[in-house]
Design a protein around this motif. Structure first.
Motif, PDB file in Angstrom:
ATOM      1  N   ARG A  21     -32.116 -99.137 -90.567  1.00 12.00           N
ATOM      2  CA  ARG A  21     -33.443 -98.857 -91.070  1.00 12.00           C
ATOM      3  C   ARG A  21     -33.396 -98.174 -92.431  1.00 12.00           C
ATOM      4  NH1 ARG A  21     -36.359 -96.630 -85.553  1.00 12.00           N
ATOM      5  NH2 ARG A  21     -35.868 -98.420 -84.279  1.00 12.00           N
ATOM      6  N   GLY A  22     -34.490 -98.286 -93.127  1.00 16.51           N
ATOM      7  CA  GLY A  22     -34.602 -97.601 -94.402  1.00 16.51           C
ATOM      8  C   GLY A  22     -34.289 -98.508 -95.567  1.00 16.51           C
ATOM      9  N   ASP A  23     -34.572 -98.042 -96.748  1.00 18.32           N
ATOM     10  CA  ASP A  23     -34.346 -98.856 -97.938  1.00 18.32           C
ATOM     11  C   ASP A  23     -32.973 -98.550 -98.517  1.00 18.32           C
ATOM     12  OD1 ASP A  23     -36.498-100.245-100.220  1.00 18.32           O
ATOM     13  OD2 ASP A  23     -34.399 -99.888-100.654  1.00 18.32           O
ATOM     14  N   MET A  24     -32.045 -99.436 -98.206  1.00 19.45           N
ATOM     15  CA  MET A  24     -30.669 -99.212 -98.626  1.00 19.45           C
ATOM     16  C   MET A  24     -30.463 -99.471-100.114  1.00 19.45           C
ATOM     17  SD  MET A  24     -29.279 -98.155 -95.872  1.00 19.45           S
ATOM     18  CE  MET A  24     -30.878 -97.417 -95.507  1.00 19.45           C
ATOM     19  N   LEU A  25     -31.331-100.286-100.708  1.00 23.08           N
ATOM     20  CA  LEU A  25     -31.239-100.499-102.152  1.00 23.08           C
ATOM     21  C   LEU A  25     -31.528 -99.190-102.883  1.00 23.08           C
ATOM     22  CD1 LEU A  25     -30.876-102.513-104.502  1.00 23.08           C
ATOM     23  CD2 LEU A  25     -33.341-102.894-104.414  1.00 23.08           C
ATOM     24  N   ALA A  26     -32.584 -98.517-102.482  1.00 24.35           N
ATOM     25  CA  ALA A  26     -32.902 -97.223-103.085  1.00 24.35           C
ATOM     26  C   ALA A  26     -31.817 -96.196-102.797  1.00 24.35           C
ATOM     27  CB  ALA A  26     -34.248 -96.719-102.572  1.00 24.35           C
ATOM     28  N   GLY A  27     -31.243 -96.257-101.598  1.00 25.72           N
ATOM     29  CA  GLY A  27     -30.167 -95.327-101.258  1.00 25.72           C
ATOM     30  C   GLY A  27     -28.946 -95.520-102.120  1.00 25.72           C
ATOM     31  N   ALA A  28     -28.568 -96.794-102.343  1.00 25.22           N
ATOM     32  CA  ALA A  28     -27.390 -97.074-103.174  1.00 25.22           C
ATOM     33  C   ALA A  28     -27.617 -96.634-104.607  1.00 25.22           C
ATOM     34  CB  ALA A  28     -27.058 -98.564-103.114  1.00 25.22           C
ATOM     35  N   ILE A  29     -28.785 -96.957-105.159  1.00 22.67           N
ATOM     36  CA  ILE A  29     -29.069 -96.586-106.549  1.00 22.67           C
ATOM     37  C   ILE A  29     -29.205 -95.075-106.691  1.00 22.67           C
ATOM     38  CG2 ILE A  29     -30.821 -96.755-108.370  1.00 22.67           C
ATOM     39  CD1 ILE A  29     -31.229 -99.663-107.448  1.00 22.67           C
ATOM     40  N   GLY A  30     -29.866 -94.440-105.735  1.00 25.70           N
ATOM     41  CA  GLY A  30     -29.992 -92.983-105.788  1.00 25.70           C
ATOM     42  C   GLY A  30     -28.653 -92.284-105.718  1.00 25.70           C
ATOM     43  N   GLY A  31     -27.759 -92.792-104.850  1.00 27.72           N
ATOM     44  CA  GLY A  31     -26.439 -92.179-104.725  1.00 27.72           C
ATOM     45  C   GLY A  31     -25.616 -92.297-105.989  1.00 27.72           C
ATOM     46  N   ILE A  32     -25.701 -93.449-106.652  1.00 30.80           N
ATOM     47  CA  ILE A  32     -24.971 -93.646-107.910  1.00 30.80           C
ATOM     48  C   ILE A  32     -25.573 -92.781-109.014  1.00 30.80           C
ATOM     49  CG2 ILE A  32     -24.427 -95.317-109.726  1.00 30.80           C
ATOM     50  CD1 ILE A  32     -24.281 -97.452-107.493  1.00 30.80           C
ATOM     51  N   LEU A  33     -26.914 -92.780-109.099  1.00 30.32           N
ATOM     52  CA  LEU A  33     -27.567 -91.970-110.130  1.00 30.32           C
ATOM     53  C   LEU A  33     -27.236 -90.488-109.987  1.00 30.32           C
ATOM     54  CD1 LEU A  33     -31.135 -93.562-110.461  1.00 30.32           C
ATOM     55  CD2 LEU A  33     -29.386 -93.411-112.251  1.00 30.32           C
ATOM     56  N   ALA A  34     -27.181 -90.004-108.761  1.00 27.27           N
ATOM     57  CA  ALA A  34     -26.896 -88.580-108.549  1.00 27.27           C
ATOM     58  C   ALA A  34     -25.561 -88.192-109.178  1.00 27.27           C
ATOM     59  CB  ALA A  34     -26.903 -88.265-107.057  1.00 27.27           C
ATOM     60  N   ILE A  35     -24.518 -88.995-108.927  1.00 24.85           N
ATOM     61  CA  ILE A  35     -23.195 -88.672-109.477  1.00 24.85           C
ATOM     62  C   ILE A  35     -23.159 -88.883-110.984  1.00 24.85           C
ATOM     63  CG2 ILE A  35     -20.758 -89.316-109.475  1.00 24.85           C
ATOM     64  CD1 ILE A  35     -21.514 -87.852-106.955  1.00 24.85           C
ATOM     65  N   THR A  36     -23.716 -89.985-111.459  1.00 26.61           N
ATOM     66  CA  THR A  36     -23.619 -90.282-112.896  1.00 26.61           C
ATOM     67  C   THR A  36     -24.467 -89.339-113.739  1.00 26.61           C
ATOM     68  OG1 THR A  36     -25.302 -92.017-112.625  1.00 26.61           O
ATOM     69  CG2 THR A  36     -22.990 -92.693-112.549  1.00 26.61           C
ATOM     70  N   VAL A  37     -25.666 -89.018-113.275  1.00 30.35           N
ATOM     71  CA  VAL A  37     -26.500 -88.056-114.005  1.00 30.35           C
ATOM     72  C   VAL A  37     -25.861 -86.673-113.989  1.00 30.35           C
ATOM     73  CG1 VAL A  37     -28.706 -86.813-113.957  1.00 30.35           C
ATOM     74  CG2 VAL A  37     -28.676 -89.306-113.713  1.00 30.35           C
ATOM     75  N   ALA A  38     -25.339 -86.276-112.827  1.00 30.09           N
ATOM     76  CA  ALA A  38     -24.670 -84.975-112.726  1.00 30.09           C
ATOM     77  C   ALA A  38     -23.449 -84.921-113.645  1.00 30.09           C
ATOM     78  CB  ALA A  38     -24.265 -84.697-111.286  1.00 30.09           C
ATOM     79  N   SER A  39     -22.751 -86.063-113.791  1.00 34.82           N
ATOM     80  CA  SER A  39     -21.569 -86.075-114.668  1.00 34.82           C
ATOM     81  C   SER A  39     -21.967 -85.857-116.123  1.00 34.82           C
ATOM     82  CB  SER A  39     -20.815 -87.406-114.527  1.00 34.82           C
ATOM     83  OG  SER A  39     -21.499 -88.483-115.159  1.00 34.82           O
ATOM     84  N   GLU A  40     -23.096 -86.416-116.534  1.00 37.28           N
ATOM     85  CA  GLU A  40     -23.578 -86.212-117.904  1.00 37.28           C
ATOM     86  C   GLU A  40     -23.936 -84.746-118.136  1.00 37.28           C
ATOM     87  OE1 GLU A  40     -25.650 -90.651-118.318  1.00 37.28           O
ATOM     88  OE2 GLU A  40     -26.884 -88.851-118.054  1.00 37.28           O
ATOM     89  N   LEU A  41     -24.607 -84.167-117.178  1.00 37.78           N
ATOM     90  CA  LEU A  41     -25.002 -82.762-117.297  1.00 37.78           C
ATOM     91  C   LEU A  41     -23.777 -81.851-117.309  1.00 37.78           C
ATOM     92  CD1 LEU A  41     -28.035 -82.867-114.830  1.00 37.78           C
ATOM     93  CD2 LEU A  41     -28.153 -82.599-117.321  1.00 37.78           C
ATOM     94  N   ALA A  42     -22.797 -82.166-116.454  1.00 35.27           N
ATOM     95  CA  ALA A  42     -21.584 -81.346-116.380  1.00 35.27           C
ATOM     96  C   ALA A  42     -20.786 -81.430-117.682  1.00 35.27           C
ATOM     97  CB  ALA A  42     -20.726 -81.791-115.202  1.00 35.27           C
ATOM     98  N   ALA A  43     -20.633 -82.645-118.222  1.00 33.30           N
ATOM     99  CA  ALA A  43     -19.825 -82.843-119.429  1.00 33.30           C
ATOM    100  C   ALA A  43     -20.433 -82.143-120.644  1.00 33.30           C
ATOM    101  CB  ALA A  43     -19.665 -84.335-119.706  1.00 33.30           C
ATOM    102  N   SER A  44     -21.740 -81.933-120.615  1.00 28.28           N
ATOM    103  CA  SER A  44     -22.408 -81.306-121.759  1.00 28.28           C
ATOM    104  C   SER A  44     -22.336 -79.780-121.734  1.00 28.28           C
ATOM    105  CB  SER A  44     -23.878 -81.743-121.803  1.00 28.28           C
ATOM    106  OG  SER A  44     -24.593 -81.211-120.694  1.00 28.28           O
ATOM    107  N   ARG A  45     -21.814 -79.221-120.668  1.00 24.90           N
ATOM    108  CA  ARG A  45     -21.736 -77.757-120.552  1.00 24.90           C
ATOM    109  C   ARG A  45     -20.628 -77.197-121.437  1.00 24.90           C
ATOM    110  NH1 ARG A  45     -22.283 -76.228-114.189  1.00 24.90           N
ATOM    111  NH2 ARG A  45     -20.528 -74.926-114.842  1.00 24.90           N
TER     112      ARG A  45
END
Length: 528
Positions: free
Chosen positions: A469-493
C-alpha cells in the motif's frame, strides 16, 4: 461435453495420493467446486486403465452437475471414452495436431510449457491454453522442470501476447503466494494470467471448500480492478509539483509517526544506515533471524533488503514473504549484482519469492537487472559513461518488474513504468564516502514506511490487489531527495573539510531537514 467458454481462474488438478487420511476423493472434488474451482483436470499417473475410467467418469458427473468442465491429463483414450471436455498434454505426450484429429470438435486442448520455445510451439500448434510451470518447487511431479518463478512465468506469458490462447500457471501455488504470482507474472504488454492451477493446496487440505474459496477470493481481488498506478497527477507539470509536495508530506508523516524500518543490510554500512534512519525520524531494527520475520512484518512500516554480503539469504527470503503477506513495502538493493553469478542467482531467487515495491541500485546494478551491457561493474562500482537513454531503461525495467525502479548516480532516475523522473540534486562528496548508496536505500525505505502509514489510515487503499500500500513512487523520490538535498547542505557548511567531516555533517542535515527545505531545493525533470 459442455459448450460454455471455460473459466480457467481456479483450475484444480487432482492428486488422490495427497488426500488427508480418511478423506473421500469425490467429496473433495465437490467441495472444491462449491468453493470456487472453475475447471478440473483428472491426473492419474499410476492408475490402471479400468480404474482411471471409473474415476474419470464419476469425476465428470460431479463436475457437469455444477457446469464445470473436466479435462483428462495425457490420456486421449480416456477423454474419448468418457466424453470429457478436453485433455491436457505434456511436452512428451501426443502432439496437439494428432489429439485435435481424434477429439470431437470444440474440445479443449492444453499443453505444459516450461520455456518461451514451448510457448511458441503451443501458439504454432494451436493450443487452446497453456500451463506455465513449475513456478515454484513442487513434489507432485517426478519429472520436474526448472522452476520459473513469477518473473520467468511472465516472460513466457509475453509470448502469448496478441493471441487468443489462455494461460494458467502451475507449481507450488497456494493461497499464501498466489497474489505474488498474479502480480508478478504479467507480460510487459500487461497480459495477465487467466488462472492458477493448484494441486496440493486443495487436495491435501483438511477443508477443501475453504482452501478453494481462499484461492478464488485472491484471484477475484486481483482481477476486480485495474493494476495499481503509482503516478501522481495526470501530466508532467502536475506530477513535478505534486510529487515533491507529496514527498515533503511524507517527511512530515515520518517525523509524526516514527515508523519502524526493518533492515537486513550489510555490516559495512549498518551503523550509518541506522543513524540515517534515526535522523529522519524513524526507528531502525537490524534483524536477520528467520524466526523473527513474521512478528516484525506486523509491526514494521517497511522492509529494506540490501544483500551486499548475501550472508542472511534465508532471512531475506522469509522477511520478504512476510512483508508481502502484511502488505508492507519492500525496498530491494541488489548490491553488485553484476559482479558474480552467485549474486545474480541470489537476486533472482529473492525476486521470485516475493514482490519488491522499489528496486534501487546504481547504473551497473540496474543494467544487470535489465540485461544491458552499456554499463560495466567493478565490485560495487559502475564503469562507463552511463546509459544512452536512462529514461527508457528505468521505464522498461519498472514495467517488467512491476515495481518502482530507482537508479542512483550523478543523476538519479526513478520510474513507475509510465513516467521517468530525473533528480538533479546531490554533491560529489556523496560518491567519496563508503555506503552512500546504501544510505539512499535506507532513506527510500523510510519514506516508503511513511507512505505505508498514510495508506493504512486511508480507505482508498482497501483493494487487496495492491500488494504494497501507499505511493511508492513518492517514497522513492522522497528518499533520494532527502539524502541528496542533505548532502548539498552538508557540503556547504564551513566545518566540512573533506570526507571525514562530511559524513557526520550529512547525518546532522538529515536530522535538521524540513519539508520546506525539500520543496525549495528539489530539482526534478519529468520525462513522459
Amino acid at each position: 461435453m459442455l459448450t460454455n467458454a471455460p473459466d480457467y481462474s481456479v483450475y484444480l488438478v487432482t492428486g488422490r495420493d495427497l488426500l488427508p487420511s480418511g478423506a473421500d476423493y469425490y467429496q473433495v472434488i465437490e467441495q472444491a467446486i462449491k468453493g470456487g474451482a472453475t475447471i478440473v483436470q483428472v491426473r492419474e499417473k499410476k492408475c490402471q486403465t479400468w480404474d482411471f475410467l471409473e474415476i474419470a467418469s464419476r469425476t465428470k458427473e460431479i463436475c457437469h452437475k455444477h457446469n464445470v468442465p473436466v479435462l483428462i491429463n495425457d490420456r486421449v483414450d480416456i477423454a474419448l471414452a468418457i466424453e470429457a471436455d478436453g485433455v491436457h498434454l505434456g511436452q512428451e505426450d501426443m502432439p496437439i495436431s494428432i489429439a485435435r484429429k481424434l477429439l470431437p470438435k470444440g474440445s479443449i486442448i492444453g499443453v505444459s510449457c516450461n520455456s518461451v520455445e514451448d510457448a511458441r510451439n503451443a501458439v504454432k500448434d494451436g493450443a487452446g491454453y497453456v500451463g506455465i510451470g513449475p513456478v515454484w518447487f513442487t513434489q507432485t511431479k517426478s519429472d520436474l522442470k526448472p522452476t520459473l518463478g513469477p518473473r520467468g512465468a511472465g516472460e513466457i506469458l509475453e509470448t502469448l501476447s496478441g493471441t487468443q490462447i489462455k494461460a494458467v500457471a502451475i507449481g507450488g501455488i497456494k493461497s499464501s503466494n498466489v497474489l505474488r504470482l498474479l502480480h508478478g507474472a504479467v507480460s510487459t504488454s500487461d497480459r495477465p494470467l487467466d488462472g492458477v492451477a493448484v494441486v496440493g493446496d486443495i487436495m491435501a487440505a483438511q477443508d477443501p471448500f475453504a482452501a478453494t474459496l481462499r484461492l478464488s477470493e485472491c484471484y477475484k481481488a486481483f482481477t476486480k480492478s485495474p493494476p495499481p498506478q503509482f503516478s501522481l497527477g495526470s501530466n508532467a507539470s502536475d506530477l513535478s509539483q505534486n510529487i515533491v509536495s507529496h514527498a515533503a508530506t511524507l517527511l512530515k508523516t515520518i517525523r509524526e509517526v516514527g515508523p519502524l524500518v526493518h533492515q537486513i543490510t550489510n555490516n559495512v554500512v549498518m551503523n550509518q544506515s541506522a543513524n540515517a534512519t534515526l535522523a529522519l525520524g524513524a526507528s531502525p531494527i537490524m534483524a536477520t533471524a528467520v524466526q523473527e520475520m513474521e512478528d516484525l512484518s506486523k509491526v514494521s512500516g517497511a522492509l529494506l533488503i540490501n544483500f551486499g554480503t548475501i550472508g542472511d539469504k534465508l532471512g531475506m527470503l522469509e522477511a520478504g514473504k512476510c512483508a508481502n503477506a502484511t502488505r508492507k513495502p519492500i525496498v530491494f538493493d541488489p548490491v553488485a549484482i553484476g559482479a558474480t553469478q552467485h549474486r545474480r542467482s541470489a537476486a533472482n531467487e529473492l525476486l521470485s519469492a516475493w514482490q519488491a515495491s522499489v528496486i534501487k541500485g546504481n547504473p551497473a546494478e540496474i543494467g544487470a537487472l535489465a540485461n544491458s551491457a552499456e554499463v560495466k561493474t567493478l565490485g560495487v562500482d559502475s564503469l562507463g559513461s552511463g546509459f544512452a537513454d536512462p529514461a527508457n531503461l528505468v521505464r522498461r525495467l519498472a514495467k517488467k518488474e512491476r515495481c518502482i525502479i530507482a537508479m542512483t548516480g550523478k543523476k538519479d532516475w526513478v520510474s513507475d513504468g509510465k513516467v521517468a523522473i530525473c533528480i538533479n540534486n546531490g554533491h560529489e562528496l556523496l560518491s567519496k564516502i563508503t555506503g552512500s548508496g546504501c544510505m539512499v536505500g535506507t532513506s527510500v525505505a523510510t519514506f516508503c514506511a511513511g507512505a505505508s502509514a498514510v495508506a493504512t489510515s486511508a480507505s482508498t487503499y482497501d483493494d487487496e490487489r495492491v500488494l504494497v500500500r501507499g505511493d511508492m513512487l513518492a517514497g522513492a523520490i522522497g528518499g533520494i531527495l532527502a539524502i541528496t538535498v542533505a548532502s548539498e547542505l552538508a557540503a556547504s557548511r564551513q566545518d566540512v573539510k573533506g570526507t571525514g567531516t562530511f559524513l557526520p555533517a550529512l547525518i546532522d542535515e538529515l536530522y535538521n531537514l524540513t519539508p520546506e527545505k525539500l520543496v525549495d531545493r528539489a530539482q526534478i525533470e519529468i520525462f513522459g
